[in-house]
Design an enzyme around this catalytic site. Structure first.
Site, PDB file in Angstrom:
ATOM      1  N   HIS A 156       0.781  -1.324  -0.157  1.00  0.00           N
ATOM      2  CA  HIS A 156       0.094   0.127   0.056  1.00  0.00           C
ATOM      3  C   HIS A 156       0.827   1.283  -0.159  1.00  0.00           C
ATOM      4  CE1 HIS A 156      -3.003   3.100   1.805  1.00  0.00           C
ATOM      5  NE2 HIS A 156      -3.552   1.904   1.720  1.00  0.00           N
ATOM      6  N   ASP A 233       3.334  -4.153   7.986  1.00  0.00           N
ATOM      7  CA  ASP A 233       2.321  -3.185   7.937  1.00  0.00           C
ATOM      8  C   ASP A 233       0.797  -4.618   7.674  1.00  0.00           C
ATOM      9  OD1 ASP A 233      -0.011  -2.576   6.707  1.00  0.00           O
ATOM     10  OD2 ASP A 233       0.559  -1.421   4.704  1.00  0.00           O
ATOM     11  N   GLN A 236      -3.956  -5.032   7.217  1.00  0.00           N
ATOM     12  CA  GLN A 236      -5.035  -6.367   6.513  1.00  0.00           C
ATOM     13  C   GLN A 236      -4.966  -7.234   7.143  1.00  0.00           C
ATOM     14  OE1 GLN A 236      -7.007  -4.803   4.958  1.00  0.00           O
ATOM     15  NE2 GLN A 236      -7.341  -2.877   4.618  1.00  0.00           N
ATOM     16  N   LYS A 259     -10.615  -0.812  11.357  1.00  0.00           N
ATOM     17  CA  LYS A 259     -10.113  -1.685   9.521  1.00  0.00           C
ATOM     18  C   LYS A 259     -10.747  -3.411  10.701  1.00  0.00           C
ATOM     19  CE  LYS A 259      -7.058  -0.134   6.368  1.00  0.00           C
ATOM     20  NZ  LYS A 259      -7.911   0.529   5.445  1.00  0.00           N
ATOM     21  N   CYS A 397      -5.279   2.611  -3.557  1.00  0.00           N
ATOM     22  CA  CYS A 397      -3.807   3.038  -3.132  1.00  0.00           C
ATOM     23  C   CYS A 397      -2.193   2.326  -3.502  1.00  0.00           C
ATOM     24  CB  CYS A 397      -3.221   3.381  -1.875  1.00  0.00           C
ATOM     25  SG  CYS A 397      -5.361   4.561  -1.117  1.00  0.00           S
TER      26      CYS A 397
HETATM   27  N1  7TS Z   1      -1.911  -0.396   4.893  1.00  0.00           N
HETATM   28  C1  7TS Z   1      -2.894  -1.472   4.636  1.00  0.00           C
HETATM   29  C2  7TS Z   1      -2.232  -2.694   3.354  1.00  0.00           C
HETATM   30  C3  7TS Z   1      -4.498  -1.379   3.815  1.00  0.00           C
HETATM   31  O1  7TS Z   1      -5.092  -1.502   3.183  1.00  0.00           O
HETATM   32  C4  7TS Z   1      -4.729  -0.014   4.016  1.00  0.00           C
HETATM   33  C5  7TS Z   1      -5.583   0.823   3.653  1.00  0.00           C
HETATM   34  C6  7TS Z   1      -3.797   1.487   4.680  1.00  0.00           C
HETATM   35  C7  7TS Z   1      -2.059   0.397   5.078  1.00  0.00           C
HETATM   36  C8  7TS Z   1      -3.200   2.303   5.412  1.00  0.00           C
HETATM   37  O2  7TS Z   1      -4.449   2.404   6.499  1.00  0.00           O
HETATM   38  P1  7TS Z   1      -4.822   3.569   7.315  1.00  0.00           P
HETATM   39  O3  7TS Z   1      -5.343   3.450   8.328  1.00  0.00           O
HETATM   40  O4  7TS Z   1      -3.389   4.010   8.197  1.00  0.00           O
HETATM   41  O5  7TS Z   1      -5.470   4.486   6.425  1.00  0.00           O
HETATM   42  N2  7TS Z   1      -5.925   0.019   3.087  1.00  0.00           N
HETATM   43  C9  7TS Z   1      -7.257   1.187   2.346  1.00  0.00           C
HETATM   44  C10 7TS Z   1      -7.672   0.071   0.640  1.00  0.00           C
HETATM   45  O6  7TS Z   1      -7.639  -0.827   1.049  1.00  0.00           O
HETATM   46  N3  7TS Z   1      -9.385   0.982   1.176  1.00  0.00           N
HETATM   47  O7  7TS Z   1      -9.242   2.098   1.247  1.00  0.00           O
HETATM   48  C11 7TS Z   1      -8.178   2.119   2.354  1.00  0.00           C
END
Ligand code: 7TS
Length: 439
Positions: A156, A233, A236, A259, A397
């Protein structure tokens, strides 16, 4: 509304009862034999009762963010209605209550990740802040000219850009582990990239764009053999997998609350105590200091050294309620339910004319990325939306990954603990309409 999830553990039909002496199953076998009552889980999520554009909501955008159970919503309301105060500073009653709830939440996160102590849990705004914290604090101290940082081709943007910024600034090199056509990390190529110049490896536990679950335990051990530090990371990973940071032996693990059925704007970073101890603060301000004078400022102990300013107190407390929720429902049972949905939906989708699933790894979380011949993914998303079906369309992303698979964008359906096979059927029916309109 009770704080307990609306879930019953019941015996599978036909299971022997009472059990024969000497055949008492292990706890994990017992879990497999209990029925997962998805309809009762759904009752915990009020938003699932609403309609969208005259249709029942079919929410399949869980990789972007998950819906919240009543237990989390109630906890946020109770905090603001009865406990709201700032933490770590007041001697008055409410500040003590808020501080106890906030620190209790840290303990919940500690146990959830199986960290050794609360000192290893930094409460953040989410995965993005956690990764940036490591890049700024550990990275700027430990990465220099000629050093190397390794990431994979399926990251990501939040696990790409901070390392790009770091390596550019320090005249270090960013190396990318390639993926095969199934979307799996090439471990042989990874082994070849590791060397004595490798300072850090940053890799996702599971890909948001393809669903691939990476073999991180093995990758961590390989990095450690080369003397590198590993950042996972976990954005997910946490919603779909049981996490044990001690077993994984990762150095850092970042995730987001939203999430995993918790509030937005909150998350946690796990870091090994010795590493965190040696790192400089990331941001300066209140709460992260022991004493301040214009001559010299001394910093607070772990983990407060990394928590400058008034935190997202309600969010942190709501995050703990969410982790309690999934723990009660049962992480293994959630994983089994989502895996069933993944297999079922994949099978049904493959029956559609002109569909191509991007990401066919052997180990997959419940994420299905796809393209439909002759239809732009944005049009797919718009037509499905008319049916009340929410999926994500775009580059997720992960633009470098889209380039790797030669697609500008994909449609992505991502499944959570409350989704059903009927919702997968609704997705397939919606896509049939899309095909009719465009062909
Ligand atoms: N890493 C992964 C694998 C992610 O899926 C996301 C967010 C992030 C980092 C960033 O997370 P945040 O909570 O700090 O924003 N992924 C997504 C997505 O797949 N669609 O919207 C956000």
């Amino acid at each position: 509304m009770s704080a307990e999830p609306n879930v019953v553990l019941s015996r599978e039909d036909g299971e022997e009862s009472p059990r024969k002496i000497g055949t008492d199953p292990s706890p994990s076998t017992r879990l497999r034999m209990t029925k997962y009552d998805v309809q009762r889980v759904r009752e915990d999520f009020p938003i699932l009762r609403r309609e969208v554009r005259g249709n029942p909501l079919v929410y399949l955008d869980n990789a972007a963010t998950t819906q919240k159970p009543q237990q989390v919503i109630d906890r946020l309301v109770r905090y603001y209605a009865e406990e709201n105060s700032n933490v770590h500073r007041g001697v008055h009653y409410l500040s003590e209550v808020a501080t106890a709830a906030y620190e209790g939440a840290r303990t919940t996160v500690t146990r959830f990740l199986n960290a050794r102590s609360e000192k290893e849990i930094v409460l953040t705004r989410g995965t993005t802040e956690g990764i940036n914290l490591v890049a700024y604090s550990w990275g700027r101290k430990n990465v220099g000219a000629g050093d190397e940082v390794i990431i994979s081709a399926i990251e990501h943007h939040s696990n790409i850009v901070p390392w790009q910024q770091l390596t550019e600034e320090k005249k270090a090199t960013l190396k990318i582990i390639p993926v095969n056509d199934a979307g799996e990390i090439d471990l042989d190529a990874y082994a070849k990239l590791l060397n004595e110049r490798t300072k850090l490896v940053a890799v996702g536990h599971a890909s948001n764009a393809l669903g691939t679950i990476n073999p991180i335990k093995k990758m961590i051990a390989m990095a450690h053999d080369a003397g590198a530090v590993v950042v996972i990371d976990g954005a997910q990973g946490v919603p779909h997998l049981t996490i044990d940071v001690q077993d994984l032996d990762c150095d850092f693990y970042a995730f987001s609350g939203h999430k995993v059925y918790g509030p937005t704007g909150v998350g946690a970073l796990y870091g090994k105590e010795a590493l965190l101890e040696a790192m400089p603060p990331f941001m300066g301000g209140g709460d992260m200091i022991l004493s301040v004078s214009f001559e010299k400022t001394t910093y607070n102990a772990l983990p407060y050294k990394f928590e400058a300013g008034t935190p997202n107190i309600a969010g942190v407390i709501g995050l703990a309620a969410a982790l309690d929720y999934v723990t009660h429902v049962g992480l293994e049972r959630i994983a089994a339910h989502e895996h069933d949905l993944l297999l079922y939906a994949t099978d049904r989708l493959l029956g559609l004319d002109g569909i191509r699933i991007i990401g066919t790894a052997r180990e997959k979380a419940s994420v299905i990325s796809f393209v439909l011949e002759g239809v732009h993914p944005h049009d797919i998303g718009t037509i499905l939306d008319q049916e009340g079906i929410a999926i994500r369309t775009g580059h997720h992303c992960a633009q470098p990954l889209m380039m790797r698979f030669n697609v500008p964008a994909t449609g992505r359906a991502s499944f959570a603990l409350y989704n059903t096979r009927e919702e997968a059927d609704a997705l397939v029916a919606g896509l049939k309409k899309v095909i009719e309109v465009f062909r």
